[in-house]
Design a protein around this motif. Structure first.
Motif, short mmCIF file in Angstrom:
data_model
loop_
_atom_site.label_atom_id
_atom_site.label_comp_id
_atom_site.label_asym_id
_atom_site.label_seq_id
_atom_site.Cartn_x
_atom_site.Cartn_y
_atom_site.Cartn_z
N ALA A 19 0.84 -1.19 0.00
CA ALA A 19 0.00 0.00 0.00
C ALA A 19 0.88 1.25 0.00
O ALA A 19 1.94 1.26 0.64
CB ALA A 19 -0.90 0.00 1.24
N PRO A 20 0.49 2.27 -0.72
CA PRO A 20 1.28 3.50 -0.72
C PRO A 20 1.32 4.12 0.67
O PRO A 20 0.35 4.06 1.43
CB PRO A 20 0.54 4.39 -1.72
N THR A 21 2.47 4.70 0.99
CA THR A 21 2.62 5.34 2.30
C THR A 21 2.64 6.85 2.13
O THR A 21 3.12 7.37 1.13
CB THR A 21 3.93 4.90 2.97
N ALA A 22 2.12 7.53 3.12
CA ALA A 22 2.09 8.99 3.10
C ALA A 22 3.50 9.52 3.34
O ALA A 22 4.27 8.93 4.10
CB ALA A 22 1.14 9.51 4.17
N PRO A 23 3.87 10.59 2.70
CA PRO A 23 5.20 11.16 2.94
C PRO A 23 5.34 11.62 4.38
O PRO A 23 4.37 12.04 5.01
CB PRO A 23 5.26 12.35 1.97
N ALA A 24 6.54 11.52 4.89
CA ALA A 24 6.79 11.94 6.27
C ALA A 24 6.55 13.45 6.38
O ALA A 24 6.88 14.21 5.47
CB ALA A 24 8.22 11.62 6.67
N PRO A 25 5.95 13.88 7.47
CA PRO A 25 5.71 15.33 7.63
C PRO A 25 7.02 16.09 7.71
O PRO A 25 8.00 15.62 8.27
CB PRO A 25 4.94 15.40 8.95
N ARG A 26 7.06 17.28 7.11
CA ARG A 26 8.25 18.11 7.15
C ARG A 26 8.39 18.75 8.52
O ARG A 26 7.42 19.26 9.09
CB ARG A 26 8.18 19.19 6.06
N ARG A 27 9.60 18.72 9.04
CA ARG A 27 9.86 19.28 10.36
C ARG A 27 10.03 20.79 10.28
O ARG A 27 10.56 21.31 9.30
CB ARG A 27 11.12 18.64 10.96
N ARG A 28 9.61 21.46 11.32
CA ARG A 28 9.88 22.89 11.40
C ARG A 28 11.35 23.09 11.74
O ARG A 28 11.99 22.24 12.36
CB ARG A 28 9.00 23.54 12.46
N VAL A 29 11.88 24.26 11.34
CA VAL A 29 13.30 24.55 11.51
C VAL A 29 13.45 25.85 12.30
O VAL A 29 12.78 26.85 11.99
CB VAL A 29 14.01 24.67 10.16
N ALA A 30 14.33 25.82 13.30
CA ALA A 30 14.54 26.99 14.14
C ALA A 30 16.00 27.41 14.15
O ALA A 30 16.89 26.59 13.95
CB ALA A 30 14.08 26.70 15.57
N VAL A 31 16.23 28.69 14.40
CA VAL A 31 17.57 29.17 14.70
C VAL A 31 17.78 28.99 16.20
O VAL A 31 17.04 29.54 17.01
CB VAL A 31 17.74 30.65 14.33
N ALA A 32 18.79 28.19 16.56
CA ALA A 32 19.03 27.89 17.97
C ALA A 32 20.18 28.71 18.55
O ALA A 32 20.22 28.94 19.76
CB ALA A 32 19.34 26.41 18.15
N GLY A 33 21.12 29.12 17.70
CA GLY A 33 22.26 29.86 18.21
C GLY A 33 22.81 30.81 17.17
O GLY A 33 22.84 30.48 15.98
N VAL A 34 23.21 31.99 17.61
CA VAL A 34 23.86 32.97 16.73
C VAL A 34 25.00 33.64 17.50
O VAL A 34 24.95 33.74 18.73
CB VAL A 34 22.89 34.06 16.22
N ALA A 35 26.01 34.10 16.78
CA ALA A 35 27.11 34.80 17.45
C ALA A 35 27.99 35.50 16.42
O ALA A 35 28.06 35.08 15.25
CB ALA A 35 27.96 33.84 18.27
N LEU A 36 28.67 36.54 16.89
CA LEU A 36 29.72 37.20 16.13
C LEU A 36 31.06 36.77 16.70
O LEU A 36 31.18 36.49 17.89
CB LEU A 36 29.60 38.71 16.24
N SER A 37 32.07 36.75 15.85
CA SER A 37 33.44 36.70 16.34
C SER A 37 33.84 38.13 16.70
O SER A 37 33.03 39.05 16.61
CB SER A 37 34.38 36.15 15.27
N ASP A 38 35.06 38.34 17.09
CA ASP A 38 35.57 39.71 17.20
C ASP A 38 35.45 40.36 15.83
O ASP A 38 35.76 39.74 14.80
CB ASP A 38 37.02 39.71 17.67
N CYS A 39 34.99 41.60 15.79
CA CYS A 39 34.74 42.28 14.52
C CYS A 39 35.36 43.67 14.52
O CYS A 39 35.71 44.21 15.56
CB CYS A 39 33.24 42.39 14.26
N GLY A 40 35.44 44.24 13.32
CA GLY A 40 35.95 45.59 13.17
C GLY A 40 37.40 45.59 12.77
O GLY A 40 37.76 45.15 11.68
N ARG A 41 38.26 46.05 13.68
CA ARG A 41 39.71 46.05 13.44
C ARG A 41 40.31 44.91 14.25
O ARG A 41 40.49 45.03 15.46
CB ARG A 41 40.29 47.39 13.84
N VAL A 42 40.58 43.81 13.58
CA VAL A 42 41.05 42.60 14.27
C VAL A 42 42.38 42.19 13.65
O VAL A 42 42.43 41.52 12.62
CB VAL A 42 40.02 41.45 14.16
N ASP A 43 43.45 42.58 14.26
CA ASP A 43 44.78 42.20 13.78
C ASP A 43 45.27 40.97 14.54
O ASP A 43 45.11 40.89 15.75
CB ASP A 43 45.78 43.36 13.99
#
Length: 410
Positions: A19-43
């Motif tokens: 018997a044909p099977t229904a496609p698996a439901p698509r999962r929702r996607v979230a942003v869990a983490g964000v960050a910057l490195s040191d920015c600007g003038r970085v020598d």
């Protein structure tokens, strides 16, 4: 007994109807983490070190263990990007992306990653970027060849010295010719970006600007003076996308990917049908349709702004105003943090940072605003409420590519 086609005498496989099977439901996607490195003038630090710093910070921001990461996206660094960068970070991903379409790369990668997670091909995808573009010039290190198109279609434009900034300048002049857009209106974009940067401690330039100062700065490519153009900085950032089943384990409330789109236009200017229309007209429409939203639902927008004209025309193409009305729209403080449509709330590429490809920084700032983590630069709605929906739209090349992502708290 019938045999396999072309092989007489060999029995064919026995199959039991199922018997044909229904496609698996698509999962929702979230942003869990964000960050910057040191920015600007970085020598000192290498681009790899900035990748690692941003990745560690984003993972810490998420509250998840690094073992959950099974997907990785990176571009612009390493012989075999993203494999080389993944190895440097100690990752062995089973899903990878090294899409490279200029400044919109990271919105396009985010769309790819979200689709992969939704379909069950990955569970947690790390997007990371880092560059020492400013430090390399200061140290006279040659890290890239900026003479685009020595071969291929662009070879027909290169001999005439048609630089990247000149391509944008031509497009801006066409918009001015077609719709009466003024230099003062373009300059107001830079002024408002600088005003937004004033409340961002990570911004490279925070001193207020006036329209006259923008217009009187050194000419780069008519009509762009220096202050119509983005700054050159060092820096990196990272974004961790996860499947909804990981959200209960994260340290902060999720920001959901609601819709995304991508589009390309041209590489040679002669193949661009209309200098006043960018590929954001397509990627934006896709993102809004997939999110089930309209421009009226957006509380703030992070838009790639290597030049002032990019902000203006992208706002038109995303539907925030009609074609030709961008000049009037950007006037009178509409783009300020407390304006009608806050745009580039961290100061953008014109004032905050622009280390080469800025697209991933747009996503970081959008998420921080939706979380209420922008400090003195936080956008608030009536009654002090946090914004609900944000848009990030990146542009690559000289309006060659576009990626748009819509994010929301609900």
């Amino acid at each position: 007994m019938p045999g396999l086609p072309g092989l007489p005498g060999l029995p064919g496989p026995t199959r039991t109807p199922t018997a044909p099977t229904a496609p698996a439901p698509r999962r929702r996607v979230a942003v869990a983490g964000v960050a910057l490195s040191d920015c600007g003038r970085v020598d000192g630090p290498t681009p790899y070190a900035l990748h690692a710093q941003a990745a560690r910070r984003a993972l810490a921001d998420s509250g998840l263990d690094r073992s959950v990461i099974d997907g990785f996206a990176s571009a612009g660094l390493g012989t075999l990007a993203p494999i080389e960068v993944a190895e440097y970070l100690g990752l062995r991903p089973t899903w990878i992306d090294s899409t490279s379409v200029g400044g919109s790369t990271w919105e396009v990668m985010a769309a790819h990653a979200a689709d992969a997670i939704a379909a069950g091909h990955a569970r947690a995808v790390l997007l990371v970027y880092g560059s020492t573009a400013r430090a390399d010039i200061k140290a006279r290190r040659r890290t890239a060849n900026l003479s685009f198109g020595a071969r291929g279609p662009l070879q027909f434009e290169v001999p005439y010295g048609h630089t990247l900034v000149a391509k944008y300048a031509m497009a801006a002049r066409r918009h001015m010719h077609e719709y009466g857009t003024t230099l003062e209106q373009l300059a107001s974009v830079a002024v408002q970006a600088r005003a937004n940067a004033a409340t961002n401690p990570d911004a490279m330039f925070r001193t207020p600007l006036t329209v006259d100062e923008v217009l009187s700065s050194d000419m780069i490519a008519d009509p762009f003076t220096k202050l119509h153009c983005c700054i050159r900085s060092d820096g990196g950032c990272a974004v961790l996308l996860v499947a909804e089943d990981l959200v209960p384990d994260t340290a902060k409330a999720p920001v959901w990917i609601l819709g995304a789109g991508a589009s390309v236009s041209h590489t040679t200017m002669s193949q661009w049908e209309d200098f006043t229309v960018s590929p954001a007209a397509v990627s934006g429409r896709q993102a809004f349709e997939r999110a089930g939203l309209t421009p009226a639902d957006i509380d703030l927008a992070e838009i790639y702004d290597a030049f002032t004209y990019m902000t203006l025309v992208t706002l038109e193409d995303l539907g925030f105003c009609a074609k030709g009305e961008g000049g009037a729209f950007v006037e009178k403080g509409r783009l300020l943090r407390d304006g009608e449509l806050p745009v580039n709330t961290d100061g953008g590429g014109l004032s905050a940072c622009h280390p080469g490809m800025r697209g991933l920084f747009l996503l970081v700032e959008a998420v921080r605003q939706l979380r209420g983590e922008a400090g003195a630069g936080q956008v608030t709605k009536a009654g002090g409420r946090l914004p609900e929906v944000a848009l990030a739209s990146g542009t690559g090349g000289w309006f060659c590519s576009s990626g748009t992502v819509i994010l929301g708290r609900g």
